[in-house]
Design a protein around this motif. Structure first.
Motif, PDB file in Angstrom:
ATOM      1  N   ILE A 113      38.748 -18.271 -40.878  1.00  0.00           N
ATOM      2  CA  ILE A 113      37.783 -19.083 -41.614  1.00  0.00           C
ATOM      3  C   ILE A 113      36.476 -19.181 -40.844  1.00  0.00           C
ATOM      4  O   ILE A 113      35.383 -19.065 -41.416  1.00  0.00           O
ATOM      5  CB  ILE A 113      38.383 -20.475 -41.895  1.00  0.00           C
ATOM      6  N   ALA A 114      36.572 -19.366 -39.534  1.00  0.00           N
ATOM      7  CA  ALA A 114      35.362 -19.422 -38.707  1.00  0.00           C
ATOM      8  C   ALA A 114      34.587 -18.119 -38.787  1.00  0.00           C
ATOM      9  O   ALA A 114      33.346 -18.115 -38.861  1.00  0.00           O
ATOM     10  CB  ALA A 114      35.738 -19.730 -37.255  1.00  0.00           C
ATOM     11  N   ALA A 115      35.291 -16.990 -38.790  1.00  0.00           N
ATOM     12  CA  ALA A 115      34.636 -15.683 -38.879  1.00  0.00           C
ATOM     13  C   ALA A 115      33.890 -15.533 -40.196  1.00  0.00           C
ATOM     14  O   ALA A 115      32.754 -15.043 -40.229  1.00  0.00           O
ATOM     15  CB  ALA A 115      35.675 -14.575 -38.712  1.00  0.00           C
ATOM     16  N   LEU A 116      34.517 -15.935 -41.286  1.00  0.00           N
ATOM     17  CA  LEU A 116      33.872 -15.835 -42.599  1.00  0.00           C
ATOM     18  C   LEU A 116      32.603 -16.681 -42.653  1.00  0.00           C
ATOM     19  O   LEU A 116      31.554 -16.218 -43.125  1.00  0.00           O
ATOM     20  CB  LEU A 116      34.842 -16.278 -43.691  1.00  0.00           C
ATOM     21  N   GLU A 117      32.679 -17.918 -42.177  1.00  0.00           N
ATOM     22  CA  GLU A 117      31.527 -18.803 -42.245  1.00  0.00           C
ATOM     23  C   GLU A 117      30.410 -18.334 -41.314  1.00  0.00           C
ATOM     24  O   GLU A 117      29.225 -18.418 -41.660  1.00  0.00           O
ATOM     25  CB  GLU A 117      31.954 -20.235 -41.916  1.00  0.00           C
ATOM     26  N   ALA A 118      30.783 -17.851 -40.129  1.00  0.00           N
ATOM     27  CA  ALA A 118      29.774 -17.363 -39.188  1.00  0.00           C
ATOM     28  C   ALA A 118      29.123 -16.080 -39.694  1.00  0.00           C
ATOM     29  O   ALA A 118      27.902 -15.891 -39.588  1.00  0.00           O
ATOM     30  CB  ALA A 118      30.410 -17.140 -37.823  1.00  0.00           C
TER      31      ALA A 118
END
Length: 506
Positions: free
Chosen positions: A126-131
């Protein structure tokens, strides 16, 4: 490539990748090669792209930018690199995405308390997608240093004290960030840090020396890094601390003998912030010129923030102190990761192609991680039944007390640059929602900050507790009290919090 019949033959993926690296390398000047070894800080938010910065990118003197989160600016800088530089090599865009981006997950130490690779993997994904939606394609995580001194501020950022658990969770985090393939939509390059031994900083003081026998180093501190390498992590970061008297950034034993020769790592190593220059501060080198030579020989491929490589590596090659073959290896390692990340085919990011940050699914995953990370140390019996969970049928009034009962920002934790406090639900908010009018709630902050020593509001807290059937205290430390360069001489509750607890308990 053509076979005997003259028909096109497909090269194996690894061979095609190396052929592409070598083709690029063959066209590069020495200055452009050195440029691929340089990471610089992105322009400050709101100032646009300064002309001298754009020109450095245009000339191929920049390989990566750090801390750019305005996707329009990041895309424009990428455009200059791809469309206006001679070779069109795209940039890596790095950011500390440690435990979430807009949607924040528990600190890594809290995630380790879940004992769940699935939760850790999902949080990283999820962090990768948002970043990625903000133009970021490289994160400086996971931090896999083994932390066994709770006074050390960065224990919050590590995955605990056990090398087996840390190894399992390091793999999960790498898989979450990088996905099945680095070039997949929403994948970003991971970076295992800080190689190596940083977590053993003497007396829990950040940046302090570490003295670790090789047996302990290999049994305790290196396994999570090796697990990350075996999971395909794209990059590692050297530690700026020393290991047995040698700054890790200048350790050929770590960067070449262990990482390359023993583990067959084929990604690249980036220095920690300014750590190449700081080898002179450690006393290992005589200045920036010497520091650049030592770091290059040790096996550090990219320099973060400082200018030892960009200012001195060309002359070091010309004078014969660093071989051109070594520079070619360093550049190849970086190009290889840019190719694997699909940056040549897809250098730009469009936020419309990604889920909305902080959406319901992301928040649900964050909530589940928080629930699973909780550790119940004690649950005394009260009226012949455990005190928790509270029985609202037997409670008319609840006192909610403490400096962290209603602090949305503080509960995000340390090392959160992009988290959105408006997505954070505080204990006071949750209690009010859960009670739904079935009991009266009285809230007393009592202390303005966790490190506040004033007792001016203790009487109000005690009176609220005396009127209530149950008092709930929310204590701890402000986010600024842990993290890099924020260590504690002891781990007692800061300020007058223990005195508050004692007063309310009377």
């Amino acid at each position: 490539m053509q076979g005997r019949t003259g028909r096109e033959m497909e090269l194996p993926e690894a061979t095609a990748e190396e052929a592409r690296v070598q083709e690029l390398l063959s066209r590069m000047t020495l200055g452009e090669k050195v440029g691929q070894l340089s990471q610089v800080n992105a322009p400050h938010e709101g100032e646009g792209i300064p002309p001298d910065f754009a020109e450095a990118v245009r000339r191929g003197w920049v390989s990566s930018i750090l801390n750019g989160v305005d996707v329009e600016i990041v895309n424009e800088i990428q455009r200059i690199a791809v469309e206006e530089s001679r070779l069109g090599i795209p940039l890596l865009v790095g950011r500390d995405v440690i435990h979430g981006f807009r949607t924040v997950f528990p600190i890594p130490l809290g995630q380790a308390a879940t004992w769940s690779p699935e939760i850790v993997r999902e949080g990283a994904r999820i962090a990768a997608l948002e970043a990625s939606a903000h133009g970021i394609n490289w994160t400086f995580a996971p931090m896999v240093d083994i932390g066994r001194d709770p006074r050390w501020g960065r224990v919050a950022e590590c995955l605990g004290e056990d090398p087996v658990l840390a190894s399992r969770l390091a793999v999960a985090m790498v898989e979450g960030f990088q996905g099945e393939n680095l070039s997949d939509h929403g994948s970003i390059v991971a970076c295992a840090k800080h190689f190596a031994g940083y977590g053993a900083s003497e007396a829990g003081r950040d940046y302090n020396s570490t003295f670790i026998p090789e047996g302990e180093l290999r049994d305790v501190h290196l396994p999570p890094f090796r697990a990350a390498v075996e999971a395909g992590v794209g990059t590692l970061m050297s530690s700026f601390s020393d290991l047995n008297g040698i700054p890790a950034t200048g350790s050929r034993f770590l960067m070449t003998e262990v990482l390359r020769e023993e583990w067959d790592f084929d990604g690249f190593v980036v220095s920690d912030w300014d750590s190449i220059r700081q080898m002179a501060v450690h006393g290992l080198t005589e200045g920036d010129h010497h520091s650049a030579a030592v770091a290059a020989d040790a096996g550090v491929d990219m320099e973060m923030a400082s200018r030892c490589y960009i200012d001195h590596l060309e002359s070091l090659v010309e004078d014969g102190h660093v071989s051109i073959e070594r520079v070619d290896e360093m550049v190849s390692n970086i190009l290889r990761i840019k190719i694997r990340a699909g940056l040549f085919e897809n250098p730009y990011r469009d936020p419309a192609d990604y889920p909305e940050p902080g959406n319901d699914d992301h928040l649900k995953a964050s909530y589940e991680a928080a629930v699973q990370s909780g550790v119940l140390l004690k649950n005394d019996t009260h009226a012949k039944s455990p005190l928790l969970p509270l029985d609202l049928d037997r409670i008319d009034r609840i006192a909610v007390i403490g400096p962290l009962a209603d602090e949305a920002g503080e509960q995000l934790g340390t090392w959160v640059f992009d988290g959105d406090p408006s997505l954070s639900v505080t204990p006071l908010q949750s209690i009010r929602e859960a009670v739904e009018g079935r009991a009266q709630i009285e809230y007393v902050r009592a202390l303005e900050k966790t490190y506040d020593r004033s007792r001016d509001h203790f009487d109000a807290a005690c009176e609220a507790a005396s009127r209530a059937d149950v008092a709930l205290l929310f204590l701890g430390e402000d986010a600024i009290l842990s993290g890099e360069a924020h260590c504690r001489s002891n781990i007692a509750l800061p300020g007058a919090q223990e005195a508050l607890l004692a007063a309310v308990s009377e």
